[in-house]
Design a protein around this motif. Structure first.
Motif, PDB file in Angstrom:
ATOM      1  N   ALA A 144      -4.926  -2.079   1.600  1.00  0.00           N
ATOM      2  CA  ALA A 144      -6.266  -2.504   2.004  1.00  0.00           C
ATOM      3  C   ALA A 144      -7.290  -1.715   1.214  1.00  0.00           C
ATOM      4  CB  ALA A 144      -6.460  -2.270   3.501  1.00  0.00           C
ATOM      5  N   LEU A 145      -8.466  -2.293   1.105  1.00  0.00           N
ATOM      6  CA  LEU A 145      -9.566  -1.577   0.467  1.00  0.00           C
ATOM      7  C   LEU A 145     -10.276  -0.771   1.541  1.00  0.00           C
ATOM      8  CD1 LEU A 145     -10.912  -4.503  -1.733  1.00  0.00           C
ATOM      9  CD2 LEU A 145      -9.365  -2.658  -2.411  1.00  0.00           C
ATOM     10  N   GLY A 190      -0.328   4.587  -1.095  1.00  0.00           N
ATOM     11  CA  GLY A 190      -1.524   5.068  -0.395  1.00  0.00           C
ATOM     12  C   GLY A 190      -1.172   6.126   0.637  1.00  0.00           C
ATOM     13  N   TYR A 191      -2.184   6.574   1.323  1.00  0.00           N
ATOM     14  CA  TYR A 191      -2.016   7.687   2.279  1.00  0.00           C
ATOM     15  C   TYR A 191      -1.092   7.284   3.434  1.00  0.00           C
ATOM     16  CZ  TYR A 191      -3.336  11.300   5.646  1.00  0.00           C
ATOM     17  OH  TYR A 191      -3.307  12.315   6.558  1.00  0.00           O
ATOM     18  N   ILE A 192      -1.432   6.199   4.106  1.00  0.00           N
ATOM     19  CA  ILE A 192      -0.636   5.793   5.276  1.00  0.00           C
ATOM     20  C   ILE A 192       0.735   5.283   4.821  1.00  0.00           C
ATOM     21  CG2 ILE A 192      -0.498   4.139   7.194  1.00  0.00           C
ATOM     22  CD1 ILE A 192      -3.576   4.302   7.356  1.00  0.00           C
ATOM     23  N   GLY A 193       0.742   4.496   3.726  1.00  0.00           N
ATOM     24  CA  GLY A 193       1.987   3.910   3.244  1.00  0.00           C
ATOM     25  C   GLY A 193       3.035   4.959   2.899  1.00  0.00           C
ATOM     26  N   GLY A 209       0.842  -1.204   0.000  1.00  0.00           N
ATOM     27  CA  GLY A 209       0.000   0.000   0.000  1.00  0.00           C
ATOM     28  C   GLY A 209       0.873   1.248   0.000  1.00  0.00           C
ATOM     29  N   ASN A 242      -7.835  -9.733   0.297  1.00  0.00           N
ATOM     30  CA  ASN A 242      -6.634  -8.963  -0.030  1.00  0.00           C
ATOM     31  C   ASN A 242      -5.778  -8.760   1.209  1.00  0.00           C
ATOM     32  OD1 ASN A 242      -7.931  -8.769  -2.426  1.00  0.00           O
ATOM     33  ND2 ASN A 242      -7.681  -6.572  -2.659  1.00  0.00           N
ATOM     34  N   LEU A 262      -1.710   0.174  -7.333  1.00  0.00           N
ATOM     35  CA  LEU A 262      -2.131   1.487  -7.840  1.00  0.00           C
ATOM     36  C   LEU A 262      -3.641   1.523  -8.100  1.00  0.00           C
ATOM     37  CD1 LEU A 262       0.842   2.568 -10.149  1.00  0.00           C
ATOM     38  CD2 LEU A 262       0.413   3.138  -7.757  1.00  0.00           C
ATOM     39  N   THR A 285       0.051  -2.066   4.659  1.00  0.00           N
ATOM     40  CA  THR A 285      -1.039  -1.083   4.713  1.00  0.00           C
ATOM     41  C   THR A 285      -1.965  -1.198   3.500  1.00  0.00           C
ATOM     42  OG1 THR A 285      -0.013   0.776   3.512  1.00  0.00           O
ATOM     43  CG2 THR A 285       0.585   0.514   5.844  1.00  0.00           C
TER      44      THR A 285
HETATM   45  O1  LIG Z   1      -5.524  -5.205  -2.725  1.00  0.00           O
HETATM   46  C1  LIG Z   1      -5.081  -4.070  -2.584  1.00  0.00           C
HETATM   47  C2  LIG Z   1      -5.808  -3.052  -1.935  1.00  0.00           C
HETATM   48  C3  LIG Z   1      -5.252  -1.791  -1.833  1.00  0.00           C
HETATM   49  N1  LIG Z   1      -4.021  -1.539  -2.305  1.00  0.00           N
HETATM   50  C4  LIG Z   1      -3.406  -0.206  -2.151  1.00  0.00           C
HETATM   51  O2  LIG Z   1      -3.384   0.099  -0.770  1.00  0.00           O
HETATM   52  C5  LIG Z   1      -3.326   1.500  -0.644  1.00  0.00           C
HETATM   53  C6  LIG Z   1      -4.219   1.912   0.504  1.00  0.00           C
HETATM   54  O3  LIG Z   1      -4.106   3.304   0.656  1.00  0.00           O
HETATM   55  P1  LIG Z   1      -5.362   4.270   0.839  1.00  0.00           P
HETATM   56  O4  LIG Z   1      -4.880   5.670   0.731  1.00  0.00           O
HETATM   57  O5  LIG Z   1      -6.453   3.823  -0.061  1.00  0.00           O
HETATM   58  O6  LIG Z   1      -5.842   3.946   2.329  1.00  0.00           O
HETATM   59  P2  LIG Z   1      -5.104   4.281   3.686  1.00  0.00           P
HETATM   60  O7  LIG Z   1      -5.588   3.243   4.653  1.00  0.00           O
HETATM   61  O8  LIG Z   1      -3.641   4.448   3.518  1.00  0.00           O
HETATM   62  O9  LIG Z   1      -5.681   5.706   4.083  1.00  0.00           O
HETATM   63  C7  LIG Z   1      -7.094   5.866   4.308  1.00  0.00           C
HETATM   64  O10 LIG Z   1      -7.324   5.939   5.721  1.00  0.00           O
HETATM   65  C8  LIG Z   1      -6.687   7.070   6.350  1.00  0.00           C
HETATM   66  C9  LIG Z   1      -7.033   7.014   7.851  1.00  0.00           C
HETATM   67  O11 LIG Z   1      -6.718   5.789   8.406  1.00  0.00           O
HETATM   68  C10 LIG Z   1      -7.203   8.377   5.764  1.00  0.00           C
HETATM   69  O12 LIG Z   1      -8.599   8.536   6.011  1.00  0.00           O
HETATM   70  C11 LIG Z   1      -6.930   8.378   4.248  1.00  0.00           C
HETATM   71  O13 LIG Z   1      -7.450   9.561   3.659  1.00  0.00           O
HETATM   72  C12 LIG Z   1      -7.563   7.151   3.606  1.00  0.00           C
HETATM   73  O14 LIG Z   1      -7.168   7.098   2.211  1.00  0.00           O
HETATM   74  C13 LIG Z   1      -3.718   2.111  -1.990  1.00  0.00           C
HETATM   75  O15 LIG Z   1      -2.596   2.735  -2.549  1.00  0.00           O
HETATM   76  C14 LIG Z   1      -4.182   0.907  -2.817  1.00  0.00           C
HETATM   77  O16 LIG Z   1      -3.883   1.046  -4.184  1.00  0.00           O
HETATM   78  C15 LIG Z   1      -3.279  -2.543  -2.930  1.00  0.00           C
HETATM   79  O17 LIG Z   1      -2.145  -2.314  -3.364  1.00  0.00           O
HETATM   80  N2  LIG Z   1      -3.842  -3.763  -3.054  1.00  0.00           N
END
Ligand SMILES: O=c1ccn([C@@H]2O[C@H](COP(=O)(O)OP(=O)(O)O[C@H]3O[C@H](CO)[C@H](O)[C@H](O)[C@H]3O)[C@@H](O)[C@H]2O)c(=O)[nH]1
Length: 109
Positions: free
Chosen positions: A85-86, A13-16, A10, A99, A36, A83
């Protein structure tokens, strides 16, 4: 002493990306893994510029067992931060669960 190298799933993503930012600032190497599906490569571009370094990104589906296993075999990771996750779990709870669990099998081996 060898630098620590961490896999961050991840990682686009935001946390990653925030964890990657902190790890790099702390002198650790990182490899980012992300499908992505919801991540943004622009976040990684930003980190590369900020830290003046290349950050490897593996664009891989977390359910691709063979690809994950190859990445783990080809790198001597100090650890994994998972990190990927959907976030809209309500749309597909079974897929989200699958996942999240998928990477744990090759990682634990
Ligand atoms: O099977 C999967 C599922 C997801 N991803 C990736 O995992 C990452 C997850 O990142 P997100 O930004 O979607 O989610 P986060 O948990 O990092 O962050 C989310 O939660 C945060 C609070 O915990 C904030 O609210 C933030 O704005 C919100 O996006 C994404 O890049 C997504 O592409 C994969 O690679 N494979």
């Amino acid at each position: 002493m060898n630098r620590e190298k961490w896999l961050i799933t991840g990682g686009a993503g935001y946390i990653g990306t925030h964890i990657a930012d902190l790890f790099i600032a702390d002198g650790k190497d990182v490899v980012l893994l992300d499908s992505l599906y919801q991540g943004l490569s622009s976040r990684i571009d930003y980190l590369c510029k900020k830290h003046n370094t290349d950050i490897p990104l593996e664009v891989v589906d977390i359910r691709d067992y063979t690809a994950i296993e190859n990445i783990l075999e080809n790198n001597n990771f100090s650890g994994i931060v998972h990190t990927a996750a959907l976030k809209a779990v309500g749309e597909s709870p079974l897929q989200a669960n699958a996942n999240s669990v998928q990477i744990q099998t090759p990682a634990l081996k």
